[in-house]
Scaffold this motif. Structure first.
Motif, mmCIF file in Angstrom:
data_model
loop_
_atom_site.group_PDB
_atom_site.id
_atom_site.type_symbol
_atom_site.label_atom_id
_atom_site.label_comp_id
_atom_site.label_asym_id
_atom_site.label_seq_id
_atom_site.Cartn_x
_atom_site.Cartn_y
_atom_site.Cartn_z
ATOM 1 N N GLU A 84 50.260 -0.810 -30.187
ATOM 2 C CA GLU A 84 48.875 -0.908 -29.721
ATOM 3 C C GLU A 84 47.932 -1.273 -30.860
ATOM 4 O O GLU A 84 47.040 -2.103 -30.690
ATOM 5 N N PHE A 85 48.114 -0.638 -32.021
ATOM 6 C CA PHE A 85 47.240 -0.920 -33.160
ATOM 7 C C PHE A 85 47.318 -2.369 -33.603
ATOM 8 O O PHE A 85 46.318 -2.947 -34.011
ATOM 9 N N VAL A 86 48.520 -2.933 -33.577
ATOM 10 C CA VAL A 86 48.696 -4.293 -34.097
ATOM 11 C C VAL A 86 48.761 -5.345 -32.986
ATOM 12 O O VAL A 86 49.082 -6.503 -33.251
ATOM 13 N N ASN A 87 48.449 -4.912 -31.744
ATOM 14 C CA ASN A 87 48.407 -5.827 -30.600
ATOM 15 C C ASN A 87 49.728 -6.581 -30.427
ATOM 16 O O ASN A 87 49.763 -7.809 -30.384
ATOM 17 N N GLU A 88 50.783 -5.795 -30.336
ATOM 18 C CA GLU A 88 52.136 -6.333 -30.209
ATOM 19 C C GLU A 88 52.879 -5.532 -29.154
ATOM 20 O O GLU A 88 52.429 -4.457 -28.755
ATOM 21 N N THR A 89 53.994 -6.012 -28.689
ATOM 22 C CA THR A 89 54.812 -5.241 -27.760
ATOM 23 C C THR A 89 55.738 -4.325 -28.565
ATOM 24 O O THR A 89 56.158 -4.691 -29.667
ATOM 25 N N PRO A 90 56.046 -3.148 -28.026
ATOM 26 C CA PRO A 90 56.885 -2.206 -28.772
ATOM 27 C C PRO A 90 58.237 -2.775 -29.191
ATOM 28 O O PRO A 90 58.739 -2.437 -30.268
ATOM 29 N N ASP A 91 58.809 -3.660 -28.391
ATOM 30 C CA ASP A 91 60.116 -4.212 -28.752
ATOM 31 C C ASP A 91 60.056 -5.122 -29.975
ATOM 32 O O ASP A 91 61.084 -5.460 -30.547
#
Length: 89
Positions: free
Chosen positions: A23-30
């Motif tokens: 969420e912090f880096v605007n990415e998907t967890p995978d």
């Protein structure tokens, strides 16, 4: 304030923290690799302090933000947290 989250396994803690970092880096967890340096994912000092605060709130422990930067990877961060999490149960 909600009671601290029960902790059962490092993999559950890793999954939750991975989601927070994503969420912090605007990415998907995978896309967050547990063995890559956190800075490689774009985590900076501001988001690192916020992440530590979220860990504190969720698990009811104190997390010095220096810990996050003293270990290079997410996996090592979780391993460093596990003794403290185990002590609180």
């Amino acid at each position: 304030m909600n009671p601290p989250e029960a902790v059962s396994t490092p993999s559950e803690v890793t999954a939750w923290i991975t989601g927070q970092i994503a969420e912090f880096v605007n990415e998907t967890p995978d896309r967050i690799a547990g063995d890559a340096p956190l800075t490689d994912h774009g985590l900076d000092s501001v988001s690192g302090v916020a992440l530590c605060a979220q860990v504190e709130d969720r698990y009811g422990i104190e997390v010095d933000p220096e810990l996050l930067w003293s270990v290079p990877t997410l996996n090592e961060f979780v391993q460093a947290l596990m003794p403290q999490l185990a002590d609180r149960t």
